[in-house]
Design an enzyme around this catalytic site. Structure first.
Site, PDB file in Angstrom:
ATOM      1  CE  LYS A  83      -3.829   2.101   2.612  1.00 24.60           C
ATOM      2  NZ  LYS A  83      -4.767   1.913   3.743  1.00 24.60           N
ATOM      3  CB  SER A 158      -7.372   4.335   2.477  1.00 26.86           C
ATOM      4  OG  SER A 158      -6.713   3.686   3.541  1.00 26.86           O
ATOM      5  CB  SER A 182      -8.231   1.489   5.231  1.00 26.24           C
ATOM      6  OG  SER A 182      -8.809   2.759   5.366  1.00 26.24           O
TER       7      SER A 182
END
Length: 456
Positions: A83, A158, A182
């Site tokens: 990420k 996210s 997320s």
């Protein structure tokens, strides 16, 4: 010899086993993953910064190590996306923001160190909303990430790119982070498994810790790094590698007194399970309610649990949650970023950062968290597990922060996150698993929440 599509369909447990047994070479595995990325990236935009050169070099080195008789590790040759809020020494960490577009701190986050040491091969950085202050997959810097199940919808965030990459077979798992849901959000919207372990199981550094990096240093008491995968076993495998204490993270717990892979054994017979369909206060899409309700029935009819419909009894802590986020945000540093970059920053993030928070706002948020944690602890004393929908709605359209009307009620745009963020406030372990599909073919997730520190 397995072809590229067959390799991309394999789970991480299988891939690592075949690489260790010399039935597959890490070069074959990475070539298959990168070929799939080349085909799908122009449509999905899961990776904001692909790393094919670094991945191929790592695969060749691992292959040489294997031929020399060295142990390739438990994640031998498995491709993984990182990420883009998690630091990598050989790839930039832009955090979806022009302020960090070319930033590279030259260091791996602790989890990246551990993944590489275990034999995993980083294939690139996966896309995020700006600084992770959102549950979707668009930002001002990169192309918008799209949901593989419906290209006109968000994959959730996210950890948006992580979800899209795993759902489309670019890798069997990816690393995400979860400050308000997320990891679990893209798992729900993209038909995957996402696990937020108990706060402190997985260390973070420099993420949430480096005081010199406004935006990167946020969310310290809320953020948990965790896996997004297609199988529960793959999530357990990743957690077996990334969990455990590190002196750079003062919040980490001692080593767990259990084996993550052993958690896959046994059954749920005799467990007492609570089910809350709506917390008693939040609207839920009728189709989501039906799908999750049907999945919950399986716990009683097939798994031997006793299921009771019950709500924990807290008032909606949405406002308090954002107060905690504000308290852990470098408001001085990020307001300077706004001054410099407002013309290409995310509007709702600017509005949040310019909010004139008072000391009382922030201390009231802290007190509200204590109340949620106390009510949750009292509630979970009577139950082994708590089940809820992961999200109030299925995946929605691109380029919005959320639906403003759910089940006929007007709601704030982030209300669809009502089930996830309370457990960042309490620190409890929580996972999203696939529950079924809407009539339109969109995945729906079931959230499973454990008692404090009861990750197994």
């Amino acid at each position: 010899m397995a072809n590229g599509n067959e390799i991309c369909r394999m789970d991480a447990v299988t891939l690592a086993g075949k690489v260790r047994a010399k039935e597959l070479s890490p070069v074959e595995v990475i070539d298959a993953s990168l070929e799939r990325m080349d085909k799908l990236e122009p449509v999905l935009h899961a990776f904001c910064t692909p790393g094919p050169d670094q991945a191929r070099a790592a695969a060749k080195q691992l292959e040489a190590d294997i031929m020399a008789g060295k142990d390739p590790g438990p994640l031998a040759g498995v491709p993984i996306g990182i990420k883009d809020l998690i630091c990598t020494k050989d790839l930039p960490t832009a955090s979806g923001s022009h302020a960090y577009k070319d930033f590279n701190g030259g260091v791996d986050d602790i989890v990246v160190e551990r993944l590489r040491a275990a034999g995993a091969i980083v294939t690139g950085k996966t896309n995020v909303p700006e600084f992770g202050y959102s549950g979707v997959g668009h930002n001002p810097v990169f192309e918008t990430t799209r949901n593989p199940w419906d290209l006109e919808r968000t994959p959730g965030g996210s950890s948006a790119g992580a979800g899209a990459a795993v759902a489309s077979g670019m890798g069997p798992f990816a690393i995400g982070s979860d400050g308000g849901g997320s990891v679990r959000i893209p798992a729900s919207f993209s038909g995957l498994v996402g696990i937020k372990a108990s706060m402190g199981r997985v260390p973070l550094w420099p993420g949430t810790k480096d005081e010199t990096l406004p935006g990167v240093s946020s969310w310290e008491s809320l953020e948990c790094i965790g896996p997004i995968s297609r199988t529960v076993a793959d999530s357990a495998l990743m957690l077996s590698v990334i969990a455990g204490p590190d002196m750079r993270d003062r919040r980490t717990l001692p080593d767990a007194e259990f084996d993550w892979m052993d958690c896959l054994k046994g059954d749920l017979k005799g467990l007492r399970v609570a089910y809350s369909a709506d917390w008693g206060y939040t609207p839920v899409d009728p189709e989501v309610r039906q799908i999750v309700g049907d999945a919950v029935k399986v716990f009683e009819s097939e798994l031997g649990c006793t299921v009771v419909e019950a709500d924990p009894g807290w008032d909606d802590p949405y406002g308090a949650f954002w107060g905690l986020v504000a308290a852990e945000t470098d408001l001085v540093g990020m307001r300077k970023l706004v001054d410099e970059h407002a013309h290409h920053m995310t509007p709702h993030l600017i509005d949040f950062l310019r909010t004139p928070f008072t000391a009382e706002d922030l201390t009231s948020a802290v007190m509200a968290r204590k109340g949620v944690a106390n009510k949750s602890a009292a509630f979970m004393a009577d139950y082994d597990l708590l089940l809820t929908p992961t999200l109030s709605v299925p995946a929605f359209a691109l380029h919005i922060q959320g639906l403003e009307k759910v089940d006929g009620q007007i709601v704030p745009p982030f209300q669809w996150l009502a089930f996830t963020f309370p457990f960042n406030m309490t620190g409890q372990p929580a996972a999203s698993v696939p529950a079924g599909f809407t009539k339109g073919g969109l995945p729906v997730g079931l959230q499973i929440v454990g008692r404090h520190l009861d990750d197994p």
